[in-house]
Motif scaffolding. Structure first.
Motif, PDB file in Angstrom:
ATOM      1  N   GLU A 100       7.159  -0.315  -1.778  1.00 28.92           N
ATOM      2  CA  GLU A 100       5.791  -0.751  -2.029  1.00 28.92           C
ATOM      3  C   GLU A 100       5.246  -1.571  -0.862  1.00 28.92           C
ATOM      4  OE1 GLU A 100       5.609  -2.766  -5.752  1.00 28.92           O
ATOM      5  OE2 GLU A 100       5.853  -0.936  -6.933  1.00 28.92           O
ATOM      6  N   THR A 136       2.091  -0.374   1.442  1.00 21.04           N
ATOM      7  CA  THR A 136       0.939  -1.251   1.650  1.00 21.04           C
ATOM      8  C   THR A 136       0.663  -1.461   3.130  1.00 21.04           C
ATOM      9  OG1 THR A 136       1.391  -2.399  -0.439  1.00 21.04           O
ATOM     10  CG2 THR A 136      -0.047  -3.515   1.142  1.00 21.04           C
ATOM     11  N   PHE A 196      -0.916   1.619   4.494  1.00 21.84           N
ATOM     12  CA  PHE A 196      -2.307   1.677   4.042  1.00 21.84           C
ATOM     13  C   PHE A 196      -3.189   0.763   4.893  1.00 21.84           C
ATOM     14  CE2 PHE A 196      -5.287   0.905   0.174  1.00 21.84           C
ATOM     15  CZ  PHE A 196      -6.204   1.796   0.708  1.00 21.84           C
ATOM     16  N   THR A 221       0.584  10.565  -1.608  1.00 21.81           N
ATOM     17  CA  THR A 221       1.117   9.881  -0.423  1.00 21.81           C
ATOM     18  C   THR A 221       1.659  10.888   0.590  1.00 21.81           C
ATOM     19  OG1 THR A 221       2.557   8.082   0.341  1.00 21.81           O
ATOM     20  CG2 THR A 221       3.449   9.500  -1.371  1.00 21.81           C
ATOM     21  N   SER A 231      -2.801   4.729  -4.059  1.00 23.82           N
ATOM     22  CA  SER A 231      -2.504   3.341  -4.443  1.00 23.82           C
ATOM     23  C   SER A 231      -2.909   3.032  -5.874  1.00 23.82           C
ATOM     24  CB  SER A 231      -3.202   2.372  -3.487  1.00 23.82           C
ATOM     25  OG  SER A 231      -4.606   2.395  -3.675  1.00 23.82           O
TER      26      SER A 231
END
Length: 273
Positions: free
Chosen positions: A8, A12, A15, A75, A113
């Motif tokens: 995670e 992030t 992203f 993703t 997300s």
């Protein structure tokens, strides 16, 4: 070590890198500063590396490739977009393309997300080696069409700038955009054909039929037909320019609906959450 936690974090970070890259590419196009363009490319490549690590952790944690639910495909889709962009960048060294491709990767990552990230046991229908070939080719195909749509958008904006008399631009020449969009679509079309063929074979093993007009199957066929018309008109009629560019954009809209719209609006046996 909590693999889910680190996955995670890496997701992030990827992203954020894609977001900053997209913003800086817009700044690059507006200000025409090569240094900003190089930073944007570096963020895209760095984000891709971190994104790849996140997917590797997902594979280790789940014991399979990340292709089995909406989050994993989203993703992977974003990963495929950035991969195709990086390949195109190193092949042709055209920095401005990122301003039209990285925002798409950002949006797909944003969609991912918001989806559940829980790893669940595979459904019986998904317990097949065909899964990896079918979905893997879809990731590359969709990524290619995203890049082609970005090139088509660059073409349309470049033509508008040309009409307004703005000759000072970092965008590609119209002829180059048109040609590259066609080349990328041709590759994506080949991959999409493999998606449909492998999906039909897999469906025969899973559900004892090759084709069932499920919404996902139907929209995949519609998308394939749109790009078939594009390839036919381009190859046999020399179709170029604005009509071809708009067709590339429309084709990608169909791709997005096949992925997002069908999964969230239409009941489908392919809607794995």
């Amino acid at each position: 070590m909590n693999l889910v936690y680190f996955e995670e974090i890496l997701f992030t970070l990827a992203f954020i890198a894609y977001t900053l890259s997209a913003v800086l590419f817009f700044v690059f196009v507006a200000l025409k500063k090569e240094k900003i363009g190089r930073i944007a490319i570096g963020l895209a490549i760095g984000g891709f590396g971190v994104h790849t690590l996140a997917m590797i952790l997902r594979v280790i944690h789940s014991g399979r490739l990340p292709f089995t639910n909406q989050f994993e495909f989203a993703t992977s889709f974003a990963w495929g977009i950035v991969l195709c962009y990086i390949v195109l960048h190193y092949a042709y060294k055209f920095t401005g393309i990122g301003a039209f491709v990285m925002p798409i990767a950002f949006l797909v990552m944003g969609y991912a997300s918001m989806l559940p990230k829980t790893v669940k046991p595979l459904m019986p229908a998904l317990q097949s080696g065909w899964l990896y070939l079918h979905v893997g080719t879809a990731v590359i195909s969709y990524g290619s069409f995203a890049v082609a749509a970005g090139l088509a958008a660059m073409y349309l904006i470049g033509e508008r700038q040309k009409a307004s008399g703005d000759g000072d631009t970092v965008l590609l020449k119209s002829e180059v955009c048109d040609y590259l969009s066609y080349r990328v679509i041709a590759f994506g079309y080949l991959m999409l054909t493999l998606v449909i063929v492998t999906g039909a074979i897999w469906a025969k093993y899973a559900w004892s039929r090759y084709w069932g007009w499920d919404p996902k199957e139907t929209w995949s066929l519609i998308t394939w037909l749109i790009y078939s018309v594009y390839i036919h008109l381009r190859f046999n009629r020399g179709w170029k320019g604005k009509p071809a560019a708009w067709f590339a954009v429309i084709g990608f809209i169909s791709v997005i609906f096949t992925f997002v719209g069908v999964n969230n609006i239409l009941p489908s046996i392919h809607s794995y959450r």
